[in-house]
Design an enzyme around this catalytic site. Structure first.
Site, short mmCIF file in Angstrom:
data_model
loop_
_atom_site.label_atom_id
_atom_site.label_comp_id
_atom_site.label_asym_id
_atom_site.label_seq_id
_atom_site.Cartn_x
_atom_site.Cartn_y
_atom_site.Cartn_z
N GLU A 183 3.43 2.66 -1.82
CA GLU A 183 4.62 2.05 -1.25
C GLU A 183 5.71 1.62 -2.56
O GLU A 183 5.98 0.42 -2.57
CB GLU A 183 4.02 0.88 -0.61
CG GLU A 183 3.33 0.99 0.62
CD GLU A 183 2.92 -0.12 1.27
OE1 GLU A 183 2.80 -1.32 0.80
OE2 GLU A 183 2.87 -0.25 2.68
N GLU A 378 -1.23 5.19 5.92
CA GLU A 378 -1.59 3.81 6.54
C GLU A 378 -0.95 3.32 7.76
O GLU A 378 0.34 3.44 7.89
CB GLU A 378 -0.68 2.72 5.45
CG GLU A 378 -1.96 2.58 4.20
CD GLU A 378 -1.56 1.30 3.30
OE1 GLU A 378 -1.20 0.45 3.88
OE2 GLU A 378 -1.38 1.44 2.05
C1 BG6 Z 1 0.29 -2.15 2.77
C2 BG6 Z 1 -0.51 -1.97 1.33
O1 BG6 Z 1 1.41 -2.77 2.52
O2 BG6 Z 1 -0.21 -2.81 3.76
C3 BG6 Z 1 -1.80 -2.53 1.45
O3 BG6 Z 1 -0.40 -0.75 0.92
C4 BG6 Z 1 -2.09 -3.69 2.46
O4 BG6 Z 1 -2.49 -2.70 0.09
C5 BG6 Z 1 -1.54 -3.14 3.97
O5 BG6 Z 1 -3.39 -4.18 2.44
C6 BG6 Z 1 -1.93 -4.14 5.00
O6 BG6 Z 1 -1.25 -5.33 4.54
P1 BG6 Z 1 -2.02 -6.66 4.56
O7 BG6 Z 1 -1.09 -7.61 4.04
O8 BG6 Z 1 -2.21 -7.15 5.94
O9 BG6 Z 1 -3.23 -6.57 3.66
#
Ligand code: BG6
Length: 479
Positions: A183, A378
C-alpha cells in the site's frame, strides 16, 4: 451476458503480513521494526498521527500486541497446513526486513532470518502453494526510522536495494510473485507506517512525503531490475491501496474534487511505477499540495524508466465519496480514507463502507488505464466472531462479504479485465493494523487469543473455512 467464470490458473489464496502474525519480535537476531515500536489500544492510530508519538517502545502505555502476535513464527507449519486444507493456490506473506537486516544498514544479512523464510517457502511449496511475497509491509527496521528519518532520506534507497537484492537472490527459485511495498500510497494517510516518518519529522510535510515516495519508487525499480536479471519469469508488482472514488453528486465542484483526489490518491504512485515516469498532472499537484522542489536525479529517472512493474497488486476494502460543496454532510469517521457518508452503502462495525460494485469499478478503471494484469491481494471483512458451545463459528457475514466481492471480480473478468488472483486478507486471524485488536477478525481460521493475547492460541476452522475451500475446489463456480 453469460459469466465466463474464473480462469483455470486463477490464484486463489489468502494474505498476511509478518508484523501482524509472526510474533517472536526479537528472536534469532531480529531487532525491532517500526511496527514493534507502535502503540496499541483503541487510540493507536490517533497517537500515531500526532506529535505525541514516540519511537521509544517503553513509553507506550499499551504496546501493539504484535510482539507475540499469533506466534506464527513457531506455528507456521500448522498454519500453512490449514491453508493447504482449504486448497490455497497461493499465499501472500511479507518478509520482515528486520529479520534479514536487523538494523537495516548492515552489509551482511542475518542467516537465521533467511533460514526462517526458506522453511516457510519450502512448507508452501510442499503443498503446491505459490508464495506471493511483499518485500516491505509496514515494518522497516526501527533504526532506519529513528536514526535515518525514514524514507525521506535517500540513504534508504541503498539499504532497501541491498535488502531486496538479497531476498530476491536467495528465494528467486522458490518465489515467482513479488511486490515491492505494501500500500505504497497509504503514506498520504499514515506516513508513519509506510514511510517511517513521524509527525514533527516529515509526516506533516508534503515535500518530505513526496520525496519519500520518489525514493521508494527508485528503490522499488532496483528490485524490479534485480528480479528480471535473475529470472525474466519473475513477476514483480507494486501494491497500492485502491479506494474507488465517487463524487457525492453531479455538482461540477464535487466532480472535479473526485477527479483530483483520484489522481492524487489512486493513480499517482501506480502511474510512476507502471510508466516509469511522472504523470502530466504531477507539477500542478505538487503546487496544490505546497510541495517544494524535490531532489530527483537524471540517473534515478533512468532507473525508473527502465524498470517498470509487471502487474498491479492492490487492496480493496471500501470506496470513498467526495464533497467540497455542502459542509453539513456527515463525514464517515470509520473509513480510513475519510470522505462523506455514502447514503447507498452500509458499513462494517468499524465504519468501513461496504461496496462490492466499487471493486468491479476499480478493476475496470485500473485495467483500462494500465492494461497490466491485476491481482486483488487484500480484501476481507473485519468482524467480531462468537464461538458457540460446540466450538463452531458461524461467520455468515464474512462469507456474504467475500461472496459479493468475488461476484464483482467475476463480473470484471467477464467485462474483459485480466485478474490474476484473489488473496483474502487475514486468512488466519491476526492483529488489526489500525486498531491493534485481535477481536477485529478477518480469518477463515479462528485464533484463540483475546485483545491481550490471553488464550490458548488454538486454531479453529470457521464456517467460512469450509465455504472458501468449496469456492477454490470449484474454481469459484460454487460460492
Ligand atoms: C491494509 C493493510 O490496509 O488493511 C493491512 O495492508 C491491514 O496490514 C488491513 O491489516 C486491514 O486493516 P485493519 O486495520 O482492519 O487491520
Amino acid at each position: 451476458m453469460q459469466n465466463q467464470g474464473f480462469p483455470e490458473d486463477f490464484l486463489w489464496g489468502g494474505a498476511t503480513a509478518a508484523n501482524q502474525i509472526e510474533g517472536a519480535y526479537l528472536s534469532d537476531g531480529k531487532l525491532p521494526s517500526i511496527a514493534d515500536a507502535m502503540p496499541g489500544g483503541k487510540k493507536r492510530f490517533k497517537i500515531m498521527g500526532s506529535e505525541d508519538f514516540d519511537w521509544n517502545i517503553s513509553k507506550h502505555k499499551f504496546g501493539y500486541p504484535n510482539h507475540k502476535a499469533i506466534n506464527h513464527y513457531e506455528r507456521f507449519k500448522e498454519d500453512i497446513a490449514l491453508f493447504a486444507e482449504m486448497g490455497f493456490k497461493c499465499y501472500r506473506l511479507s518478509i520482515a526486513w528486520s529479520r534479514i537486516f536487523p538494523r537495516g544498514d548492515e552489509e551482511v544479512p542475518n542467516k537465521a532470518g533467511l533460514n526462517f523464510y526458506h522453511q516457510v517457502f519450502d512448507e508452501c511449496l510442499k503443498y503446491d502453494i505459490e508464495p506471493v511475497v511483499t518485500i516491505s509491509h509496514y515494518e522497516m527496521p526501527l533504526v532506519l526510522a529513528k536514526d535515518y528519518g525514514g524514507w525521506k532520506n535517500k540513504k534508504l534507497i541503498g539499504f532497501y536495494k541491498r535488502y531486496a537484492e538479497t531476498v530476491l537472490e536467495c528465494f528467486a527459485d522458490k518465489v515467482k510473485y513479488w511486490m515491492t511495498f505494501n500500500e505504497i500510497n497509504s503514506a498520504y494517510h499514515f506516513p508513519l507506517l509506510s514511510q517511517g516518518m513521524s509527525y514533527g519529522d516529515g509526516a506533516e510535510n508534503m515535500t518530505d512525503v513526496m520525496q519519500a515516495f520518489h525514493n521508494q519508487f527508485v528503490a522499488g525499480a532496483y528490485a524490479v531490475k534485480k528480479g528480471h536479471e535473475l529470472d525474466k519469469g519473475l513477476m514483480i508488482g507494486c501494491m497500492a491501496l485502491y479506494a474507488t472514488t465517487y463524487a457525492y453528486d453531479s455538482h461540477p465542484e464535487n466532480q472535479w474534487e473526485r477527479l483530483k483526489s483520484n489522481q492524487e490518491f489512486n493513480q499517482y504512485c501506480i502511474d510512476v511505477q507502471v510508466n516509469g515516469e511522472y504523470p502530466y498532472y504531477a507539477k500542478r499537484m505538487y503546487c496544490d499540495l505546497n510541495v517544494a522542489k524535490l531532489d530527483i536525479t537524471s540517473e534515478e529517472l533512468a532507473i525508473l524508466k527502465d524498470n517498470t512493474i509487471d502487474y498491479i497488486g492492490f487492496s480493496y476494502y471500501m470506496s470513498t465519496t467526495k464533497n467540497v460543496v455542502d459542509s453539513s454532510l456527515e463525514i464517515v469517521a470509520g473509513n480510513i480514507l475519510g470522505g462523506v457518508r455514502n447514503p447507498f452503502l452500509k458499513s462494517s462495525e468499524w465504519g468501513w463502507e461496504i461496496d462490492p460494485l466499487g471493486l468491479r469499478i476499480a478493476l475496470n478503471e485500473l485495467y483500462d488505464r494500465y492494461k497490466l494484469p491485476l491481482f486483488v491481494v487484500e480484501n476481507g471483512f473485519g468482524a467480531i466472531d462468537q464461538i458457540k458451545e460446540d466450538g463452531s463459528i458461524e461467520d455468515d457475514y464474512r462469507i456474504d462479504y467475500i461472496r459479493q466481492h468475488l461476484l464483482a471480480i467475476e463480473e470484471a473478468l467477464c467485462d474483459g479485465v485480466n485478474v490474476m488472483g484473489y488473496t483474502a486478507w487475514g486468512c488466519i486471524d491476526l492483529i488489526s493494523a489500525s486498531t491493534g485488536e485481535m477481536s477485529k477478525r478477518y480469518g477463515f481460521i479462528y485464533v484463540d487469543f483475546d485483545n491481550e493475547l490471553k488464550g490458548t492460541g488454538n486454531r479453529l476452522r470457521k464456517k467460512s473455512f469450509y465455504w472458501y475451500k468449496k469456492v477454490i475446489e470449484t474454481n469459484g463456480s460454487e460460492k
